[in-house]
Design an enzyme around this catalytic site. Structure first.
Site, mmCIF file in Angstrom:
data_model
loop_
_atom_site.group_PDB
_atom_site.id
_atom_site.type_symbol
_atom_site.label_atom_id
_atom_site.label_comp_id
_atom_site.label_asym_id
_atom_site.label_seq_id
_atom_site.Cartn_x
_atom_site.Cartn_y
_atom_site.Cartn_z
ATOM 1 C CB SER A 2 -20.204 -69.326 -4.484
ATOM 2 O OG SER A 2 -20.251 -68.065 -3.602
ATOM 3 C CE1 TYR A 22 -15.507 -70.559 -2.281
ATOM 4 C CE2 TYR A 22 -16.936 -68.699 -2.541
ATOM 5 C CZ TYR A 22 -16.696 -70.031 -2.282
ATOM 6 O OH TYR A 22 -17.855 -70.768 -2.011
#
Length: 338
Positions: A130, A155
């Site tokens: 990501s 995350y």
């Protein structure tokens, strides 16, 4: 590689659904895996799966990758030559309230995928990372050559951990692994927890949209078809290892092991207010706007350097933000019968 099934984890998810469709249209056999959890409306996931199941070359396995024994059996049964691992607990904001979900799915689940690849002769593991791994970095555009050791959400930390875990397995067991740092992917069948969908819902329902950092945000919005195109070009190009790699001056994006990291982005950040105005135009109404401060774990701007993708696979994003939002808005209207 095309004679045996490709595994797509997270196949009921947004990107996984699109990748599975592209693979099937290219004549590949696909096993789609998903836990179909309720992080967002499972009906949307089921609708995506219903489309995939129409293809005789698609088979679906409902499985939580955190289940070590079941995951091990699946890999032993199919011995997948290629694995596209997209299943994960997504979302930066959700990680503030539900941190353990990220360890179970993104660390534990990925560990079981790595072990499946290791013991069953996987020729190429492609896995979702990501843009959030860039964390506290402020030098733009974000480059795979940059240090990414200052995540600002759990995350992001879990995605960075995936990159490092994959490197360890590539080094130890020579598993070719490609990490894909996605930048704000959007498009038809998108996720309800992401900005594009949230804004569309608020605009069509006449509710205010929440704009963090007073709306002063820039995102490298990447159309899902462009993401699919990049992955289709990469799947049959497993990394070989960089013969020029040096431990004395380590390149963060490559290795002597068969491991590589790419940014998958549009390489053209958009002002959030411009995106809102395009959505307003598509839906024919002006949004009420609620200006809010920056959220914990968020960053003001993302911007991908994709020079290596252009150089190595001739990749260039083909979808402008105007065209992409028009396609998304058409799908949104059709799906919700507006």
């Amino acid at each position: 590689m095309s004679d045996k099934a490709v595994l797509v984890t997270g196949a009921a998810g947004f990107i996984g659904f699109h990748i599975a469709q592209r693979l099937l249209s290219a004549g590949r056999v696909v096993v789609g895996l998903d836990a179909v959890n309720d992080y967002y409306d499972p009906k949307l996931k089921e609708a995506r799966l219903d489309i995939l199941k129409r293809d005789p070359n698609f088979s679906f396995v409902k499985l939580d990758l955190a289940n070590r024994a079941a995951t091990s059996l699946l890999f032993a049964q199919y011995r997948f030559p290629a694995v596209i691992h997209l299943a994960a607990q997504a979302g930066v904001r959700y990680s503030l309230q539900h941190p353990h979900a990220y360890i179970d799915a993104n660390i534990g689940g990925f560990m079981n995928v790595l072990e499946g690849c290791r013991h069953n002769d996987c020729k190429h593991l492609l896995f979702a990372s990501s843009s959030s791994v860039y964390g506290a970095n402020t030098k733009l555009p974000f480059s795979v050559q940059d240090n990414v050791d200052h995540p600002v959400s759990l995350y992001a930390a879990s995605k960075r951990a995936n990159e490092l875990m994959a490197h360890a397995y590539s080094h130890l067991y020579r598993i070719p692994a490609t990490g894909l740092r996605f930048f704000t992917v959007y498009g038809p069948w998108g996720r309800p927890d992401m900005a594009m969908f949230i804004f569309a819902k608020a605009i069509t329902e006449g509710k205010p949209i929440k704009l963090f950092n007073g709306g002063n945000m820039r995102r490298d919005f990447t159309f899902v078809d462009d993401v699919s195109e990049a992955i289709m070009r990469l799947i049959d190009r497993p990394p070989q290892g960089n013969p020029g790699w040096s431990g004395a001056k380590p390149d963060p994006a490559t290795s002597a092991a068969p491991w590589k990291i790419y940014n998958i982005g549009n390489s053209h950040p958009e002002d959030l207010m411009h995106v809102v105005s395009l959505l307003e135009k598509q839906f024919g109404r002006v949004a009420a706007k609620e200006m809010l401060p920056m959220q914990p774990g968020d960053v003001p701007a993302t911007y991908a350097d994709i020079d290596d993708l252009a150089r190595e696979i001739g990749f260039a994003p083909a979808t402008t933000i105007e065209n992409g939002i028009a396609k998304f808005a058409k799908w949104y209207r059709d799906y919700h019968n507006l």
